[in-house]
Design a protein around this motif. Structure first.
Motif, PDB file in Angstrom:
ATOM      1  N   LEU A 103     125.361  49.994  -7.547  1.00  0.00           N
ATOM      2  CA  LEU A 103     124.005  49.895  -7.005  1.00  0.00           C
ATOM      3  C   LEU A 103     123.039  50.859  -7.685  1.00  0.00           C
ATOM      4  CD1 LEU A 103     125.085  49.670  -3.261  1.00  0.00           C
ATOM      5  CD2 LEU A 103     124.285  47.783  -4.695  1.00  0.00           C
ATOM      6  N   GLY A 104     123.367  51.245  -8.920  1.00  0.00           N
ATOM      7  CA  GLY A 104     122.479  52.133  -9.649  1.00  0.00           C
ATOM      8  C   GLY A 104     122.965  53.557  -9.718  1.00  0.00           C
ATOM      9  N   ALA A 105     124.235  53.790  -9.412  1.00  0.00           N
ATOM     10  CA  ALA A 105     124.846  55.108  -9.571  1.00  0.00           C
ATOM     11  C   ALA A 105     125.940  55.073 -10.638  1.00  0.00           C
ATOM     12  CB  ALA A 105     125.419  55.597  -8.244  1.00  0.00           C
ATOM     13  N   PHE A 135     125.406  37.842 -13.701  1.00  0.00           N
ATOM     14  CA  PHE A 135     125.041  39.229 -13.449  1.00  0.00           C
ATOM     15  C   PHE A 135     123.892  39.288 -12.454  1.00  0.00           C
ATOM     16  CE2 PHE A 135     127.044  39.454 -17.634  1.00  0.00           C
ATOM     17  CZ  PHE A 135     127.972  40.462 -17.407  1.00  0.00           C
ATOM     18  N   ALA A 136     123.773  40.427 -11.814  1.00  0.00           N
ATOM     19  CA  ALA A 136     122.753  40.592 -10.775  1.00  0.00           C
ATOM     20  C   ALA A 136     121.541  41.329 -11.313  1.00  0.00           C
ATOM     21  CB  ALA A 136     123.338  41.369  -9.600  1.00  0.00           C
ATOM     22  N   PRO A 137     120.354  41.005 -10.788  1.00  0.00           N
ATOM     23  CA  PRO A 137     119.172  41.791 -11.111  1.00  0.00           C
ATOM     24  C   PRO A 137     118.941  42.883 -10.073  1.00  0.00           C
ATOM     25  CG  PRO A 137     118.508  39.791  -9.986  1.00  0.00           C
ATOM     26  CD  PRO A 137     120.018  39.785 -10.033  1.00  0.00           C
ATOM     27  N   ALA A 138     118.654  44.085 -10.541  1.00  0.00           N
ATOM     28  CA  ALA A 138     118.107  45.138  -9.686  1.00  0.00           C
ATOM     29  C   ALA A 138     116.608  45.152  -9.923  1.00  0.00           C
ATOM     30  CB  ALA A 138     118.723  46.485 -10.033  1.00  0.00           C
ATOM     31  N   ILE A 139     115.827  45.133  -8.852  1.00  0.00           N
ATOM     32  CA  ILE A 139     114.383  44.988  -8.992  1.00  0.00           C
ATOM     33  C   ILE A 139     113.659  45.944  -8.056  1.00  0.00           C
ATOM     34  CG2 ILE A 139     114.251  43.116  -7.268  1.00  0.00           C
ATOM     35  CD1 ILE A 139     112.099  41.849  -9.169  1.00  0.00           C
ATOM     36  N   LEU A 140     112.503  46.407  -8.482  1.00  0.00           N
ATOM     37  CA  LEU A 140     111.677  47.240  -7.626  1.00  0.00           C
ATOM     38  C   LEU A 140     111.415  46.503  -6.311  1.00  0.00           C
ATOM     39  CD1 LEU A 140     109.074  48.448 -10.276  1.00  0.00           C
ATOM     40  CD2 LEU A 140     110.815  49.875  -9.174  1.00  0.00           C
ATOM     41  N   GLN A 141     111.701  47.157  -5.207  1.00  0.00           N
ATOM     42  CA  GLN A 141     111.563  46.478  -3.921  1.00  0.00           C
ATOM     43  C   GLN A 141     110.137  45.986  -3.695  1.00  0.00           C
ATOM     44  OE1 GLN A 141     113.804  47.935  -0.521  1.00  0.00           O
ATOM     45  NE2 GLN A 141     111.942  47.891   0.711  1.00  0.00           N
ATOM     46  N   VAL A 157     123.136  29.351 -13.171  1.00  0.00           N
ATOM     47  CA  VAL A 157     122.840  28.001 -13.646  1.00  0.00           C
ATOM     48  C   VAL A 157     122.071  27.177 -12.616  1.00  0.00           C
ATOM     49  CG1 VAL A 157     125.015  27.011 -12.860  1.00  0.00           C
ATOM     50  CG2 VAL A 157     123.870  26.034 -14.848  1.00  0.00           C
ATOM     51  N   ASP A 158     122.151  27.542 -11.328  1.00  0.00           N
ATOM     52  CA  ASP A 158     121.422  26.819 -10.285  1.00  0.00           C
ATOM     53  C   ASP A 158     120.080  27.468  -9.957  1.00  0.00           C
ATOM     54  OD1 ASP A 158     122.404  29.097  -9.100  1.00  0.00           O
ATOM     55  OD2 ASP A 158     123.238  28.094  -7.336  1.00  0.00           O
ATOM     56  N   GLY A 159     119.657  28.441 -10.758  1.00  0.00           N
ATOM     57  CA  GLY A 159     118.373  29.089 -10.541  1.00  0.00           C
ATOM     58  C   GLY A 159     118.395  30.212  -9.530  1.00  0.00           C
ATOM     59  N   SER A 160     119.575  30.661  -9.154  1.00  0.00           N
ATOM     60  CA  SER A 160     119.708  31.702  -8.134  1.00  0.00           C
ATOM     61  C   SER A 160     120.090  33.041  -8.769  1.00  0.00           C
ATOM     62  CB  SER A 160     120.767  31.308  -7.105  1.00  0.00           C
ATOM     63  OG  SER A 160     122.064  31.353  -7.692  1.00  0.00           O
ATOM     64  N   ALA A 161     120.005  34.087  -7.958  1.00  0.00           N
ATOM     65  CA  ALA A 161     120.416  35.419  -8.409  1.00  0.00           C
ATOM     66  C   ALA A 161     120.854  36.241  -7.209  1.00  0.00           C
ATOM     67  CB  ALA A 161     119.271  36.123  -9.127  1.00  0.00           C
ATOM     68  N   ARG A 162     121.823  37.117  -7.429  1.00  0.00           N
ATOM     69  CA  ARG A 162     122.305  38.047  -6.397  1.00  0.00           C
ATOM     70  C   ARG A 162     121.452  39.313  -6.493  1.00  0.00           C
ATOM     71  NH1 ARG A 162     126.756  41.426  -7.329  1.00  0.00           N
ATOM     72  NH2 ARG A 162     127.419  39.990  -8.967  1.00  0.00           N
ATOM     73  N   VAL A 163     120.424  39.400  -5.668  1.00  0.00           N
ATOM     74  CA  VAL A 163     119.352  40.370  -5.854  1.00  0.00           C
ATOM     75  C   VAL A 163     119.676  41.710  -5.198  1.00  0.00           C
ATOM     76  CG1 VAL A 163     116.892  40.803  -5.502  1.00  0.00           C
ATOM     77  CG2 VAL A 163     117.700  38.461  -5.887  1.00  0.00           C
ATOM     78  N   GLN A 164     119.391  42.786  -5.927  1.00  0.00           N
ATOM     79  CA  GLN A 164     119.378  44.127  -5.348  1.00  0.00           C
ATOM     80  C   GLN A 164     117.962  44.661  -5.417  1.00  0.00           C
ATOM     81  OE1 GLN A 164     121.144  47.266  -7.623  1.00  0.00           O
ATOM     82  NE2 GLN A 164     120.721  48.817  -6.073  1.00  0.00           N
ATOM     83  N   ALA A 174     114.048  43.433   2.118  1.00  0.00           N
ATOM     84  CA  ALA A 174     114.900  44.268   1.272  1.00  0.00           C
ATOM     85  C   ALA A 174     116.302  43.671   1.174  1.00  0.00           C
ATOM     86  CB  ALA A 174     114.969  45.685   1.831  1.00  0.00           C
ATOM     87  N   SER A 175     116.936  43.892   0.025  1.00  0.00           N
ATOM     88  CA  SER A 175     118.330  43.498  -0.190  1.00  0.00           C
ATOM     89  C   SER A 175     119.001  44.652  -0.943  1.00  0.00           C
ATOM     90  CB  SER A 175     118.403  42.195  -0.997  1.00  0.00           C
ATOM     91  OG  SER A 175     119.745  41.844  -1.281  1.00  0.00           O
ATOM     92  N   ASN A 176     119.166  45.770  -0.234  1.00  0.00           N
ATOM     93  CA  ASN A 176     119.599  47.017  -0.864  1.00  0.00           C
ATOM     94  C   ASN A 176     120.992  46.951  -1.462  1.00  0.00           C
ATOM     95  OD1 ASN A 176     117.942  47.426   1.719  1.00  0.00           O
ATOM     96  ND2 ASN A 176     117.473  49.286   0.593  1.00  0.00           N
ATOM     97  N   TYR A 177     121.851  46.079  -0.899  1.00  0.00           N
ATOM     98  CA  TYR A 177     123.270  46.132  -1.241  1.00  0.00           C
ATOM     99  C   TYR A 177     123.762  44.928  -2.041  1.00  0.00           C
ATOM    100  CZ  TYR A 177     123.107  49.918   2.133  1.00  0.00           C
ATOM    101  OH  TYR A 177     122.782  51.070   2.794  1.00  0.00           O
ATOM    102  N   MET A 178     122.827  44.137  -2.590  1.00  0.00           N
ATOM    103  CA  MET A 178     123.228  43.035  -3.468  1.00  0.00           C
ATOM    104  C   MET A 178     124.093  42.020  -2.715  1.00  0.00           C
ATOM    105  SD  MET A 178     124.795  43.530  -7.312  1.00  0.00           S
ATOM    106  CE  MET A 178     123.791  44.901  -7.819  1.00  0.00           C
ATOM    107  N   LEU A 179     123.752  41.779  -1.448  1.00  0.00           N
ATOM    108  CA  LEU A 179     124.580  40.923  -0.606  1.00  0.00           C
ATOM    109  C   LEU A 179     123.900  39.612  -0.219  1.00  0.00           C
ATOM    110  CD1 LEU A 179     126.286  43.605   1.650  1.00  0.00           C
ATOM    111  CD2 LEU A 179     127.417  42.033   0.076  1.00  0.00           C
ATOM    112  N   PHE A 180     122.734  39.335  -0.808  1.00  0.00           N
ATOM    113  CA  PHE A 180     122.062  38.067  -0.558  1.00  0.00           C
ATOM    114  C   PHE A 180     121.700  37.420  -1.891  1.00  0.00           C
ATOM    115  CE2 PHE A 180     120.920  40.640   3.204  1.00  0.00           C
ATOM    116  CZ  PHE A 180     121.417  39.820   4.201  1.00  0.00           C
ATOM    117  N   VAL A 181     121.959  36.123  -1.985  1.00  0.00           N
ATOM    118  CA  VAL A 181     121.514  35.348  -3.136  1.00  0.00           C
ATOM    119  C   VAL A 181     120.193  34.687  -2.782  1.00  0.00           C
ATOM    120  CG1 VAL A 181     121.952  33.202  -4.386  1.00  0.00           C
ATOM    121  CG2 VAL A 181     123.708  34.961  -4.286  1.00  0.00           C
TER     122      VAL A 181
END
Length: 612
Positions: free
Chosen positions: A429-431, A460-466, A521-528, A478-485
């Protein structure tokens, strides 16, 4: 005087230790990070030593040690299952019983002996308590959440008997409303398809989820008509004639293979569209099952908040569907949702339920400190460790380090990022992260093949400025823990190019969009989403990259190779850096460039990890 409690999970997979003080989470870590054995099941001696050190206390200052489940109930399940299926289950019973009689049935004594070996002040078995497995999951989900009241859903393979539980948390109390029991299990169902598609249980489930968007759920109805009797409220029953986990040594039976017309895929063999279709089908079934559960639970409890834990709660695609469904207004998921989080939940359950201590609801976002609960290293220590490795580095102040890293990322270089306390749970998560430019159409393939050394289809997942997330994704929170697509915003993609692949092979093409390295491939991402409060240095790096490129996101993947646990110490980060195609490494305020290093000539030792 403060009440300090240690929680432990061990002996099955993902062993971990955690420590709380007056109900506040102080430290938590998985044993694999110290032993360097992926999914290490051994007693978490190293993790426990770390937790005691982080809490600044000795064993004699610990009030209780709590184990995350009840071994005798597990043994009862083993005996009951054999007796119910005898003589058909004798093969698996014969394989399991020696380990139980030698080790697992006497875990109380084994745990006490292990505690004494670490610190006799821990009291051996004198302060040892036991929690139930799914109660530990429920406690890990509810107590660190920012909710005064919440519905609770836990789902995994199996605990003692329970595979799914639904409950309600209020203040310091947890009430379990109902359970689904072994052998009927969504976790085991998903694991059966994981092994059928040639992946390993307890690690390959992520791969199956990542493979699903390449396929079509053409077998969904076949599963629902034969394997799974799914009710309107999400309760279910599995036809055991299609499975072999009760009575044999494999997950699926010949009848399962006949139903789908194929034998199981050999591990590491070629993936075909059939396997992608199977992945898509079981993913669709699990999503339908979970949505029926959450809708029914929302109707019953009338509660606007939902907390989740257990291994199935790591299915971030299903989580995204729950979020968008809207049955619950707010959802909080334990970032260490699997067995490792059970250690933390066991400690919290003992504090609030067994000791009847009051709960102070954590301030937003939660009580997990951004999941940054593992070891950190002082700058002087980092420099000494790097010198001992023979590393050449430059020490910079924080501003110059961030600027240098942002410059490297803009140039298309891959960056190892080792900062602050290590994450607790399976996500970087950025550590302890590998970072890269998400705008590159070639970066996903390069990271998979040259750095992570894993299957090409894995996203791969994107980390993005909230503060910018809603500009890039269909995500309103917010999706702090990369647990929502979430889907990439329509303005950021070409919909004609993000349809699932079809034909005779799995197409591993990049998606035509603004973030091709992190868009599936389906246009989704696992966002942090990243905010300054939870991880200021990582937030500053994202802002510096945005200032150069206009892009608020970075590729964020775990700092490790395939089969290797996420790096914990500076030496491991440097070894991974030198063994892969990483270009730059930032450890604390030290900047290490690959071009400045001498050939190692095996000085870092062999790096051989079992396939995950």
């Amino acid at each position: 005087m403060s009440i300090r409690i240690v929680g432990l999970s061990a002996f099955y997979h993902n062993s971990a230790a955690a420590i709380i003080e007056e109900g506040r989470v102080v430290a938590a870590a998985e044993e694999e990070r110290f032993s360097r054995i992926k999914h290490d099941a051994a007693f978490p001696a190293n993790a426990l030593r770390y937790c005691l050190e982080q809490a600044g206390c000795s064993g004699s200052e610990i009030d209780y040690v709590v184990y995350y489940d009840k071994p005798f109930l597990k043994f009862e399940r083993l005996l009951h299952t054999y007796l119910a299926t005898a003589p058909r289950g004798f093969t698996s019973f014969r394989a399991a019983i020696p380990t139980w009689l030698r080790e697992k049935l006497f875990q109380k004594t084994a745990i006490g002996t292990a505690l004494d070996a670490i610190d006799p002040g821990l009291g051996g078995t004198t302060r040892l308590l036991f929690s139930e497995h799914h109660l530990s999951h429920a406690a890990s989900a509810f107590y660190p959440s920012p909710f005064e009241e919440a519905a609770i859903l836990t789902m995994d393979g199996v605990g003692e008997w329970t595979t799914t539980s639904q409950g309600l948390g209020k203040g310091a109390s947890i009430e379990i409303l109902r359970e689904i029991r072994f052998p009927h299990s969504l976790g085991l169902l998903y694991s059966a398809f994981t092994t059928y598609c040639g992946f390993r249980v307890n690690s390959g489930e992520y791969k199956l989820m990542g493979l699903a968007p390449y396929g079509t759920p053409r077998y969904r109805d076949l599963i629902l008509d034969n394997l799974l009797d799914l009710k309107a409220d999400g309760s279910f029953w599995l036809d055991q004639s299609y499975f072999d986990y009760c009575t044999g040594l494999t997950m699926t039976s010949p009848r399962f293979h006949a139903l789908f017309g194929r034998s199981p895929r050999e591990p590491e063999s070629a993936l075909e569209p059939f396997h992608a279709d199977m992945a898509a089908s079981i993913q669709a079934v699990v999503e339908l099952s979970v949505l029926r559960m959450t809708r029914a639970l929302a109707r019953e409890t009338g509660c606007p908040n939902l907390c989740m834990a257990g291994g199935v709660a790591l299915n971030c695609v299903a989580n995204g569907k729950i979020l968008r469904d809207g049955a619950f207004r707010e959802i909080w998921i334990q970032p260490a949702a699997g067995d490792s989080g059970g250690a933390l939940g066991a400690a919290l359950a003992a504090y609030h339920l067994q000791l009847s201590q009051p709960r102070q609801v954590p301030a937003a976002p939660d009580g997990m400190n951004g999941a940054l609960l593992g070891p950190a290293f002082e700058q002087q220590d980092i420099e000494a460790r790097l010198r001992a490795c023979g590393a050449h580095f430059t020490r910079l102040d924080e501003t110059d380090l961030i600027e240098a890293c942002a410059d490297a990322l803009e140039r298309g270089e891959a960056l190892g990022w080792f900062q602050g306390r290590m994450e607790f749970g399976p996500r970087a998560l950025g550590a302890r992260s590998i970072l890269a430019d998400p705008r590159s159409a070639t970066m996903q393939a390069r990271l998979n093949l040259k750095i992570k050394k894993r299957e090409s289809f894995r996203p791969f997942a994107p980390a993005i400025l909230q503060e910018d997330a809603a500009d890039w994704f269909n995500l309103d929170r917010a999706s702090n823990y990369m647990l929502f697509v979430a889907e990439l915003a329509a303005s950021r993609r070409d919909d004609a190019a993000v349809a699932p692949s079809s034909g005779q092979e799995i197409a591993l093409r990049p998606v035509a969009c603004d973030l091709p390295a992190t868009t599936h491939v389906d246009g989704s991402a696992r966002v942090q989403t990243v905010d300054a409060r939870s991880n200021d240095r990582f937030h500053r790096l994202l802002k510096a990259f945005k200032a150069r490129t206009g892009c608020s996101a970075l590729v964020n993947t775990s700092f490790n190779e395939r089969g290797e646990p996420i790096v914990c110490q500076p030496e491991e980060a440097f070894a991974c850096f030198m063994a892969t195609d990483l270009d730059v490494l930032a450890i604390g305020n030290c900047l290490v460039k690959k071009s400045g290093q001498r050939a190692r000539d095996g000085a870092l030792g062999e790096r051989a990890f079992a396939p995950d």
